[in-house]
Motif scaffolding. Structure first.
Motif, PDB file in Angstrom:
ATOM      1  N   ASP A 144      40.294 -39.579  40.001  1.00  0.00           N
ATOM      2  CA  ASP A 144      38.845 -39.626  40.130  1.00  0.00           C
ATOM      3  C   ASP A 144      38.404 -40.773  41.042  1.00  0.00           C
ATOM      4  OD1 ASP A 144      36.236 -38.585  39.271  1.00  0.00           O
ATOM      5  OD2 ASP A 144      36.014 -40.565  38.335  1.00  0.00           O
ATOM      6  N   GLN A 145      39.067 -41.902  40.947  1.00  0.00           N
ATOM      7  CA  GLN A 145      38.677 -43.063  41.753  1.00  0.00           C
ATOM      8  C   GLN A 145      38.834 -42.786  43.246  1.00  0.00           C
ATOM      9  OE1 GLN A 145      37.195 -45.568  40.188  1.00  0.00           O
ATOM     10  NE2 GLN A 145      36.671 -46.337  42.198  1.00  0.00           N
ATOM     11  N   GLU A 146      39.899 -42.099  43.625  1.00  0.00           N
ATOM     12  CA  GLU A 146      40.112 -41.778  45.037  1.00  0.00           C
ATOM     13  C   GLU A 146      39.046 -40.794  45.545  1.00  0.00           C
ATOM     14  OE1 GLU A 146      43.572 -39.828  47.861  1.00  0.00           O
ATOM     15  OE2 GLU A 146      44.151 -40.755  45.963  1.00  0.00           O
ATOM     16  N   MET A 147      38.694 -39.822  44.707  1.00  0.00           N
ATOM     17  CA  MET A 147      37.662 -38.866  45.119  1.00  0.00           C
ATOM     18  C   MET A 147      36.287 -39.537  45.167  1.00  0.00           C
ATOM     19  SD  MET A 147      38.867 -35.195  43.568  1.00  0.00           S
ATOM     20  CE  MET A 147      39.213 -35.634  41.894  1.00  0.00           C
ATOM     21  N   ARG A 148      36.028 -40.478  44.257  1.00  0.00           N
ATOM     22  CA  ARG A 148      34.784 -41.257  44.306  1.00  0.00           C
ATOM     23  C   ARG A 148      34.687 -42.024  45.617  1.00  0.00           C
ATOM     24  NH1 ARG A 148      33.112 -44.342  38.803  1.00  0.00           N
ATOM     25  NH2 ARG A 148      33.388 -42.608  37.383  1.00  0.00           N
ATOM     26  N   GLN A 149      35.807 -42.575  46.046  1.00  0.00           N
ATOM     27  CA  GLN A 149      35.811 -43.368  47.276  1.00  0.00           C
ATOM     28  C   GLN A 149      35.486 -42.497  48.491  1.00  0.00           C
ATOM     29  OE1 GLN A 149      35.836 -46.626  47.257  1.00  0.00           O
ATOM     30  NE2 GLN A 149      35.404 -46.522  49.442  1.00  0.00           N
ATOM     31  N   ILE A 150      35.975 -41.270  48.521  1.00  0.00           N
ATOM     32  CA  ILE A 150      35.670 -40.363  49.626  1.00  0.00           C
ATOM     33  C   ILE A 150      34.167 -40.096  49.676  1.00  0.00           C
ATOM     34  CG2 ILE A 150      35.975 -37.994  50.470  1.00  0.00           C
ATOM     35  CD1 ILE A 150      38.861 -38.162  49.273  1.00  0.00           C
ATOM     36  N   ILE A 151      33.574 -39.823  48.514  1.00  0.00           N
ATOM     37  CA  ILE A 151      32.133 -39.578  48.465  1.00  0.00           C
ATOM     38  C   ILE A 151      31.359 -40.836  48.845  1.00  0.00           C
ATOM     39  CG2 ILE A 151      30.213 -39.050  46.903  1.00  0.00           C
ATOM     40  CD1 ILE A 151      32.097 -37.081  45.495  1.00  0.00           C
ATOM     41  N   ALA A 152      31.819 -41.993  48.372  1.00  0.00           N
ATOM     42  CA  ALA A 152      31.148 -43.255  48.707  1.00  0.00           C
ATOM     43  C   ALA A 152      31.198 -43.520  50.216  1.00  0.00           C
ATOM     44  CB  ALA A 152      31.786 -44.412  47.940  1.00  0.00           C
ATOM     45  N   GLU A 153      32.321 -43.216  50.852  1.00  0.00           N
ATOM     46  CA  GLU A 153      32.412 -43.390  52.311  1.00  0.00           C
ATOM     47  C   GLU A 153      31.434 -42.461  53.028  1.00  0.00           C
ATOM     48  OE1 GLU A 153      36.491 -42.868  53.501  1.00  0.00           O
ATOM     49  OE2 GLU A 153      37.163 -44.449  52.129  1.00  0.00           O
TER      50      GLU A 153
END
Length: 185
Positions: A144-153
């Protein structure tokens, strides 16, 4: 399941062009057609092979709620895979993905500006490249953290920096304390 994984699943369900079978007998029949044997269906939903046979014949019509939920989840997971795949492909190559969320956004900004994280309610359309990255991350089992980072970018580029026309000094954007998150593609 993680929040972003749940949001992708909801968006996939919205892509159905026909509703999956609603009756227990119809659902079991569909699973048998997909998995080929009653034994495979029994293993999938965690019941005995004889129970699956009773469900198929209509001898037993009301399984316990936990089992009914597992049957429904197994059907929905396999229902219209080509439709889901086509919608994801279109989002990843042409249309992009729309993210609606209420979450705490934090970021690193230069000295003299405020970088305090705060709750924001945002609806942002991300380009196809971010949709592709998100689907690739999901398919490779990213957390989840990696996918959150993609959305945050994506939010950093599209919302905070407005495609490169402002806040160019902004470096890291984080997505924390998600109140809700919904995806559409």
């Amino acid at each position: 399941m993680a929040e972003i994984e749940d949001a992708i699943e909801r968006a996939d369900r919205e892509a159905f062009t026909r509703q999956p079978p609603k009756t227990l007998k119809g659902q079991i029949g569909y699973l048998i057609k997909q998995l080929k044997t009653t034994r495979a269906v029994a293993e999938e939903i965690g019941v005995s092979q004889r129970s699956v046979e009773r469900y198929r014949k209509g001898e037993r019509k009301h399984p316990p709620k936990a089992i009914a939920d597992r049957i429904d989840a197994a059907v929905r997971q396999r229902w219209q895979p080509q439709v889901r795949k086509r919608r994801q492909q279109q989002a990843a190559t042409a249309t992009g993905i729309t993210v609606e969320t209420r979450a705490r956004f934090g970021y690193t900004a230069p000295v003299g500006t405020t970088d305090d994280g705060r709750f924001r309610r945002l609806t942002v359309h991300l380009p196809p490249a971010y949709a592709q990255r998100l689907f690739d991350a999901r398919n490779t089992g990213a957390g989840d953290q990696e996918m959150r980072q993609i959305i945050a970018e994506g939010f950093k580029e599209i919302y905070f920096q407005d495609g490169g026309s402002r806040a160019l000094e902004l470096s890291d954007v984080t997505l924390n304390d998600i109140d809700y998150l919904d995806l559409d593609y």
